[in-house]
Design a protein around this motif. Sequence first.
Motif, PDB file in Angstrom:
ATOM      1  N   GLN A   1      31.533 -14.451  84.892  1.00  0.00           N
ATOM      2  CA  GLN A   1      30.514 -14.992  85.789  1.00  0.00           C
ATOM      3  C   GLN A   1      29.776 -13.869  86.517  1.00  0.00           C
ATOM      4  O   GLN A   1      30.269 -12.737  86.610  1.00  0.00           O
ATOM      5  N   GLU A   2      28.611 -14.175  87.042  1.00  0.00           N
ATOM      6  CA  GLU A   2      27.871 -13.181  87.829  1.00  0.00           C
ATOM      7  C   GLU A   2      28.688 -12.737  89.032  1.00  0.00           C
ATOM      8  O   GLU A   2      28.695 -11.557  89.404  1.00  0.00           O
ATOM      9  N   GLN A   3      29.377 -13.691  89.661  1.00  0.00           N
ATOM     10  CA  GLN A   3      30.212 -13.389  90.816  1.00  0.00           C
ATOM     11  C   GLN A   3      31.506 -14.189  90.704  1.00  0.00           C
ATOM     12  O   GLN A   3      31.541 -15.283  90.136  1.00  0.00           O
ATOM     13  N   GLY A   4      32.575 -13.631  91.249  1.00  0.00           N
ATOM     14  CA  GLY A   4      33.844 -14.351  91.271  1.00  0.00           C
ATOM     15  C   GLY A   4      34.612 -14.231  89.965  1.00  0.00           C
ATOM     16  O   GLY A   4      34.239 -13.494  89.052  1.00  0.00           O
ATOM     17  N   GLU A   5      35.719 -14.978  89.912  1.00  0.00           N
ATOM     18  CA  GLU A   5      36.581 -14.941  88.742  1.00  0.00           C
ATOM     19  C   GLU A   5      35.933 -15.639  87.556  1.00  0.00           C
ATOM     20  O   GLU A   5      35.062 -16.500  87.726  1.00  0.00           O
ATOM     21  N   PRO A   6      36.363 -15.297  86.346  1.00  0.00           N
ATOM     22  CA  PRO A   6      35.815 -15.950  85.157  1.00  0.00           C
ATOM     23  C   PRO A   6      36.080 -17.449  85.161  1.00  0.00           C
ATOM     24  O   PRO A   6      37.012 -17.935  85.813  1.00  0.00           O
ATOM     25  N   PHE A   7      35.249 -18.171  84.411  1.00  0.00           N
ATOM     26  CA  PHE A   7      35.415 -19.618  84.247  1.00  0.00           C
ATOM     27  C   PHE A   7      36.301 -19.851  83.031  1.00  0.00           C
ATOM     28  O   PHE A   7      35.998 -19.382  81.926  1.00  0.00           O
TER      29      PHE A   7
END
Length: 431
Positions: free
Chosen positions: A405-411
């Motif tokens: 993701q652009e920000q944060g943990e992966p989906f």
Amino acid sequence: MKYHQIDNGLFKKNRKKFMAQMKPQSIAVFNSNDIYPISADSTMPFEQHRDIFYLSGADQEETILVLFPDALDPKHRELLFVRETNEHIAVWEGEKLTKERATEVSGIQTVYWLSDFEKVFFDLMTEAHIIYFNTNEHYRQAVETQTREDRFIQMCRDKFPAHQQAKSNPILQEIRGVKEIEEIDLMQQACTITEKGFRRILQFVRPGVWEYEIEAEYLHEFIRNRSKGFAYTPIIASGNNANVLHYVENNQQCADGDLLLMDVAAEYANYSSDMTRTIPVNGRFMPRQKEVYNAVLRVKNEATKMLVPGTLWADYHKEVGKVMTSELLQLKLLDKADVQNENKAWPAYKKYFMHGTSHHIGLDTHDYGALKTPMKAGMVFTVEPGIYIPEEKMGIRIEDNVVIQEQGEPFNLMRNIPIMAAEIEELMQNG
């Protein structure tokens, strides 16, 4: 095809991305795969070359895609050549693409019969100065057969020796590595089908069943949900078989007290999923099994957090190795002396975790994608740590597929597939 038709807007975007990186006055050609013979009149099931599918959506044999952004005639900037169909072919082989249907699938307005290719292509080459060849440069490739692409390249070198040559692969590695939202949706569908298969076998596995019976349960569930079947050769490994990383015989009986490692997943619309789960054959982890299982799960969770934009693949694997080393020390599989005296080229943890943690996934299970430059949002990776202990007749691997993701943990595309030891036990025992 079993899958629902894909909006051709995806293929239009993919072609636009590819052509944006082509040199002036250049032409690029992409060939479908051959149908490979077995013996007599038997053949292997057709699998489309992923590059021509990525750029056109055309999913049949004897197909050629030509991209020529600077063609003098605008209708020749994108061309698709397909095998001419007729009533005889329809009766014996089934429906093939008509010109109209080829346009509907691909979004390409100019469609020719394959029999016209030689004449049209010669005319286009009189305008072009550079030709892009689509060679296979994947870091795992080990191709021994001559492909349709190989024969085409040789023909061009013989007939057009004055043209400059360029490589399609570097462009494809870059653009195929970052997925469009439509591609992620297709991969999610593949993961959802895989989830259905896994939940099915949680109700099926018990002491005495055979590995091939479990394989059959997965295949049944995959096909009934519009998948062609397995995204790759499935690994159904009980007991010590799990310590063979690419065990594919799947011919042993599952014993009470053993663990069962299953690296098996569905494809959908040529897009792969890639799941590994390890479960107790009798429905309950023994204390040591659960201890090792939870260690692998913690490594997977920590590794997942590292998959963010800017991460370098090589550095990522080194960091995961540090996390694994800590867990192996806690499990008493390594001691401090093992770590202090380790060979930096083959760290101590490699005795129990000898493979990589992540690879690109998409149209190929080991997909195209940049590995020497920083990770980007939209890339999809596996996360698959494992601990293998032959002396304890135990091999545990856990694997999910995640989108950066652009920000944060992966989906996590496999967020709904049971993974916690307690949940697996509950589903196996009580349904």
